[in-house]
Design a protein around this motif. Sequence first.
Motif, PDB file in Angstrom:
ATOM      1  N   UNK A 178      40.723  56.243  40.564  1.00 40.57           N
ATOM      2  CA  UNK A 178      42.030  56.903  40.124  1.00 40.57           C
ATOM      3  C   UNK A 178      42.922  55.783  40.309  1.00 40.57           C
ATOM      4  N   UNK A 179      44.212  55.957  40.037  1.00 43.78           N
ATOM      5  CA  UNK A 179      45.300  55.053  39.814  1.00 43.78           C
ATOM      6  C   UNK A 179      45.373  54.473  41.200  1.00 43.78           C
ATOM      7  N   UNK A 180      45.310  54.903  42.317  1.00 40.85           N
ATOM      8  CA  UNK A 180      45.295  54.497  43.755  1.00 40.85           C
ATOM      9  C   UNK A 180      44.201  53.617  44.246  1.00 40.85           C
ATOM     10  N   UNK A 181      42.994  53.606  43.202  1.00 42.49           N
ATOM     11  CA  UNK A 181      41.765  52.914  43.782  1.00 42.49           C
ATOM     12  C   UNK A 181      42.026  51.448  44.186  1.00 42.49           C
ATOM     13  N   UNK A 182      41.558  50.809  44.869  1.00 40.28           N
ATOM     14  CA  UNK A 182      41.665  49.445  45.436  1.00 40.28           C
ATOM     15  C   UNK A 182      41.123  48.556  44.202  1.00 40.28           C
ATOM     16  N   UNK A 183      41.994  47.414  44.006  1.00 41.79           N
ATOM     17  CA  UNK A 183      41.720  46.457  43.232  1.00 41.79           C
ATOM     18  C   UNK A 183      40.676  45.455  43.857  1.00 41.79           C
ATOM     19  N   UNK A 184      39.452  45.226  43.052  1.00 46.91           N
ATOM     20  CA  UNK A 184      38.775  44.152  43.795  1.00 46.91           C
ATOM     21  C   UNK A 184      38.087  43.587  42.307  1.00 46.91           C
ATOM     22  N   UNK A 203      38.602  51.969  30.292  1.00 52.39           N
ATOM     23  CA  UNK A 203      37.267  51.763  30.777  1.00 52.39           C
ATOM     24  C   UNK A 203      36.356  51.519  29.392  1.00 52.39           C
ATOM     25  N   UNK A 204      35.272  51.036  29.591  1.00 50.85           N
ATOM     26  CA  UNK A 204      34.563  50.686  28.129  1.00 50.85           C
ATOM     27  C   UNK A 204      34.770  51.558  26.953  1.00 50.85           C
ATOM     28  N   UNK A 205      34.962  51.078  25.917  1.00 46.15           N
ATOM     29  CA  UNK A 205      35.212  52.090  24.873  1.00 46.15           C
ATOM     30  C   UNK A 205      34.808  51.459  23.397  1.00 46.15           C
ATOM     31  N   UNK A 262      42.122  55.642  31.309  1.00 48.01           N
ATOM     32  CA  UNK A 262      41.522  56.139  30.327  1.00 48.01           C
ATOM     33  C   UNK A 262      40.313  55.972  30.214  1.00 48.01           C
ATOM     34  N   UNK A 263      39.421  57.177  30.369  1.00 47.63           N
ATOM     35  CA  UNK A 263      37.916  57.206  30.840  1.00 47.63           C
ATOM     36  C   UNK A 263      37.678  58.343  30.335  1.00 47.63           C
ATOM     37  N   UNK A 264      36.236  58.443  30.632  1.00 42.12           N
ATOM     38  CA  UNK A 264      35.513  59.778  30.647  1.00 42.12           C
ATOM     39  C   UNK A 264      35.148  60.359  31.742  1.00 42.12           C
ATOM     40  N   UNK A 265      34.801  59.472  32.734  1.00 41.87           N
ATOM     41  CA  UNK A 265      34.552  59.961  34.105  1.00 41.87           C
ATOM     42  C   UNK A 265      33.174  60.126  34.273  1.00 41.87           C
ATOM     43  N   UNK A 266      32.203  59.921  33.048  1.00 39.80           N
ATOM     44  CA  UNK A 266      30.712  60.037  33.197  1.00 39.80           C
ATOM     45  C   UNK A 266      30.211  58.474  33.215  1.00 39.80           C
ATOM     46  N   UNK A 267      29.283  58.692  33.947  1.00 42.34           N
ATOM     47  CA  UNK A 267      28.324  57.295  34.044  1.00 42.34           C
ATOM     48  C   UNK A 267      27.038  57.287  33.271  1.00 42.34           C
ATOM     49  N   UNK A 300      39.365  60.817  35.121  1.00 40.65           N
ATOM     50  CA  UNK A 300      40.308  61.382  33.771  1.00 40.65           C
ATOM     51  C   UNK A 300      41.324  62.418  34.162  1.00 40.65           C
ATOM     52  N   UNK A 301      41.459  62.720  35.517  1.00 41.28           N
ATOM     53  CA  UNK A 301      42.034  64.325  35.524  1.00 41.28           C
ATOM     54  C   UNK A 301      43.599  63.952  35.427  1.00 41.28           C
ATOM     55  N   UNK A 302      44.060  62.680  35.932  1.00 43.76           N
ATOM     56  CA  UNK A 302      45.719  62.542  35.874  1.00 43.76           C
ATOM     57  C   UNK A 302      45.927  62.431  34.246  1.00 43.76           C
TER      58      UNK A 302
END
Length: 323
Positions: free
Chosen positions: A142-148, A181-183, A247-252, A293-295
């Motif tokens: 999500x938007x708060x996820x760590x950046x690495x 994410x990849x599109x 912007x993503x689907x949330x599915x792997x 993708x919830x936000x």
Amino acid sequence: MGKKISLIFGCSGQDGALLSRSLLKQNYEVVGTSRAIKTNEVTCLRNHSLLGIDKDVRFKNCHLTNFKEVANLIDKVNPDEIYNLAAQSSVSKSYKNPQETFSSIIDVTLNILEVCRETNYDGNIFFAGSSEIFGNTETKANIKHKHRPLSPYGIAKETSFNLVELYRNLYNIKCVTGILFNHESPLRNKNFVTQKIISEALLCTNKKSHKVSLGNLNVQRDWGWAEEYIEAFQLINRSTSKKDQIVCTGKLTKLERFVEIVFDELNLNWKDHVTSDSEFFRKGEIIKSFGDPSQIKNDLNWEAKVNINSIIKKLIEFKINSL
Ligand code: GDD
């Protein structure tokens, strides 16, 4: 009242072409710049030609790291909204050419923001960010996820994300980032794995001995349909809340599974053709990358609807029809 005007920096790639078509359908006037325009006009317009809109977009030459040129262009075009999609967009190329990657992403972003600050540009500005800023994601980012970030490309996208946030907070510029994410779409070229797999698999249908070399088949990605994603760009850009969005689907999907579905669709056994070759492994490989993708669903009522099987079917269908 005259037409609304959108200015797209980095207009010739997959997203620029799909976005142009969507804006034209809404009766916007579209002005686009591209790095490719001077060196090779044919390549530059290829995607627009494929969509039948090459005559409908006004293409302009502009060095996006040059303050005066960008300022003059914005002044002349007077756009209601700006999309910055300009980038050297290949992660693997960014290891070989970090300087060009940094310049095409960080310098360009900073220059556009500086022009907008200096000229008091009051329209909306969208920046195409990337999931590469997160690196590996054990849980949905999500938007708060760590950046690495694990690549020069990821670091460049992280820096431009930070710049956009800074200019929004310090100078009230109406700029936001869509972290993409990849599109995919048929407009991708073979530098990207989805088009490479489909083109190569089709060669296998004609030549049973054909071999396909890929990199790490264990990587997992959150693949979406680009045509839907460019609709999200516009919602994010026009929203009054000025919030960065994922912007993503949330599915792997595992790359090996992607390969299997493509070959199954063509009645082939992928194991007869595909090998994993260290030549295509990356130095800083992201094994698992997926987003939350919830936000964007809550804030803008946008969600990805095209699933991985439909994406693959559409890509194969287009490729077969174009051959
Ligand atoms: N290109 C490529 N070629 N990738 C391969 C191959 C191969 O032969 N074999 C395995 N892969 C793996 C890559 O290592 C990566 O993990 C995954 O397939 C997807 O690679 P790409 O299709 O090249 O895309 P990407 O994930 O590196 O980057 C794309 O998505 C990002 C996130 O939206 C680009 O569009 C970036 O610009 C974008 O930011």
